[in-house]
Each structure stands twice: as C-alpha cells, then as structure tokens.
Design a protein around this motif. Sequence first.
Motif, PDB file in Angstrom:
ATOM      1  N   MET A 221      42.358  38.086  36.654  1.00  0.00           N
ATOM      2  CA  MET A 221      41.766  38.928  37.688  1.00  0.00           C
ATOM      3  C   MET A 221      40.495  38.239  38.191  1.00  0.00           C
ATOM      4  O   MET A 221      39.734  37.682  37.419  1.00  0.00           O
ATOM      5  N   ASP A 222      40.256  38.318  39.459  1.00  0.00           N
ATOM      6  CA  ASP A 222      39.112  37.679  40.086  1.00  0.00           C
ATOM      7  C   ASP A 222      37.801  38.323  39.612  1.00  0.00           C
ATOM      8  O   ASP A 222      37.708  39.543  39.462  1.00  0.00           O
ATOM      9  N   TYR A 223      36.781  37.490  39.416  1.00  0.00           N
ATOM     10  CA  TYR A 223      35.473  37.929  38.932  1.00  0.00           C
ATOM     11  C   TYR A 223      34.901  39.075  39.770  1.00  0.00           C
ATOM     12  O   TYR A 223      34.384  40.055  39.233  1.00  0.00           O
ATOM     13  N   LEU A 224      34.994  38.962  41.108  1.00  0.00           N
ATOM     14  CA  LEU A 224      34.410  39.988  41.975  1.00  0.00           C
ATOM     15  C   LEU A 224      35.108  41.336  41.833  1.00  0.00           C
ATOM     16  O   LEU A 224      34.463  42.383  41.942  1.00  0.00           O
ATOM     17  N   TYR A 225      36.413  41.338  41.559  1.00  0.00           N
ATOM     18  CA  TYR A 225      37.123  42.594  41.336  1.00  0.00           C
ATOM     19  C   TYR A 225      36.664  43.241  40.029  1.00  0.00           C
ATOM     20  O   TYR A 225      36.474  44.462  39.954  1.00  0.00           O
ATOM     21  N   ILE A 226      36.482  42.423  39.008  1.00  0.00           N
ATOM     22  CA  ILE A 226      36.004  42.943  37.720  1.00  0.00           C
ATOM     23  C   ILE A 226      34.608  43.518  37.885  1.00  0.00           C
ATOM     24  O   ILE A 226      34.309  44.615  37.385  1.00  0.00           O
ATOM     25  N   LYS A 227      33.753  42.807  38.602  1.00  0.00           N
ATOM     26  CA  LYS A 227      32.389  43.282  38.849  1.00  0.00           C
ATOM     27  C   LYS A 227      32.409  44.597  39.626  1.00  0.00           C
ATOM     28  O   LYS A 227      31.672  45.540  39.304  1.00  0.00           O
ATOM     29  N   ALA A 228      33.250  44.676  40.659  1.00  0.00           N
ATOM     30  CA  ALA A 228      33.360  45.899  41.461  1.00  0.00           C
ATOM     31  C   ALA A 228      33.824  47.075  40.599  1.00  0.00           C
ATOM     32  O   ALA A 228      33.263  48.176  40.684  1.00  0.00           O
ATOM     33  N   LEU A 229      34.834  46.836  39.766  1.00  0.00           N
ATOM     34  CA  LEU A 229      35.322  47.910  38.899  1.00  0.00           C
ATOM     35  C   LEU A 229      34.256  48.332  37.882  1.00  0.00           C
ATOM     36  O   LEU A 229      34.097  49.520  37.599  1.00  0.00           O
TER      37      LEU A 229
END
Length: 191
Positions: free
Chosen positions: A1-9
Amino acid sequence: MDYLYIKALHIIFVVTWFAGLFYIPRLFIYQTEAEDKVEPAKSILQTQFKLMTKRLWYIITWPSAILASIFGIWLIYLNPFWLEQTWMLVKLAFVFALYFYHGFCQHIYNKLQKDIIKYSTFKLRIFNEISTIILFAVVFLVSVKSAISWVWGVVGILLFGVLIMLGVKLYKSIREKKSWDKAEKEIVNED
C-alpha cells in the motif's frame, strides 16, 4: 500500500478516535446529571445515555483507536528513523497518555453501565479537557517537529491546560450563579 494512503488512513482514524474521546465524557456528564431527574425522566434518560455511550464506544471509539494505532505503527515501520527523532519520542509519550486516558474512559464507562456514579459532573468536565490538551500537544509536535524546542512546547501545552482548567472553573461558577439566581426567583414568585 502506498505511504500516502497509509498516512491518510492514520489521520482519518486519529480524527475519529478523538471525536469519540471528546464526546464520550460529555455523555458521561449527561448520564450523571440524569441521576438527579425525577422518574420516569431519570430511567428514560439513563437508558438512552447508556445506549448512546455503548454505540459510540464500541462502534466508533475503540475501532478508531485500534486502526489509528495499526496505521501509525505501519508508518513507523516504513520510517524507522523517526524513532531517533526527539519529537517522535515525545509524541509517542503523548499517545501513551492518550491510551491511559482511553483506559480511564473505559473504567468510567463500565461503572456508569452498572449505574455506579463515582465522579461529579465538575470532575468529568475537567477530565473531558485532557484529550484536548493531548490533541494540541500531538498536532504541534507533528507539525513543527524540531522547529521549536520540545521542552517549550510541553511548557506551552501545560499552560494551555491550566487555561482550560480555569475556563472550566469559570463556567462552573457562572452556571452555579445562574442556578442560584433561578432558585431565588422561584422563591420570590412563591411568596
């Protein structure tokens, strides 16, 4: 999973976790105040507040805490050098404090579900502000990182906490004055 998606979640679940932690003490206050009502209002309100707190606690707050933590740990896994940063260590200390606060909310929740009222509404109002102080600390730490000394940041958060507590005391005195004025008017009207 992309870093920015993890950060957003992670951010989304932190927000919903805090939403639950902001609202649950308010429900504790309302449930405690309902204890002073006359029947049948008392029973109706107590039942409703128990249901509301149960749904908020187990459908929003607990799942959000767990998911925020999972995504936060995942972010640290992807960026292990953060653990060498002072701001991150201080932030994790505040997150630990937030889990302690969460655990104490669980304790109060368990007592109130059994109709055991151990805390006054004033104490609950003060308790309610702890999560606000932690939120300010975490957001400032993450936003400014090492731009300011974390020591001054913690001092600022403590001063902010003192201001919040003074605000709660002021609110209590205003509320008591209004209650006193209302009681005086009722006595005058009876005469």
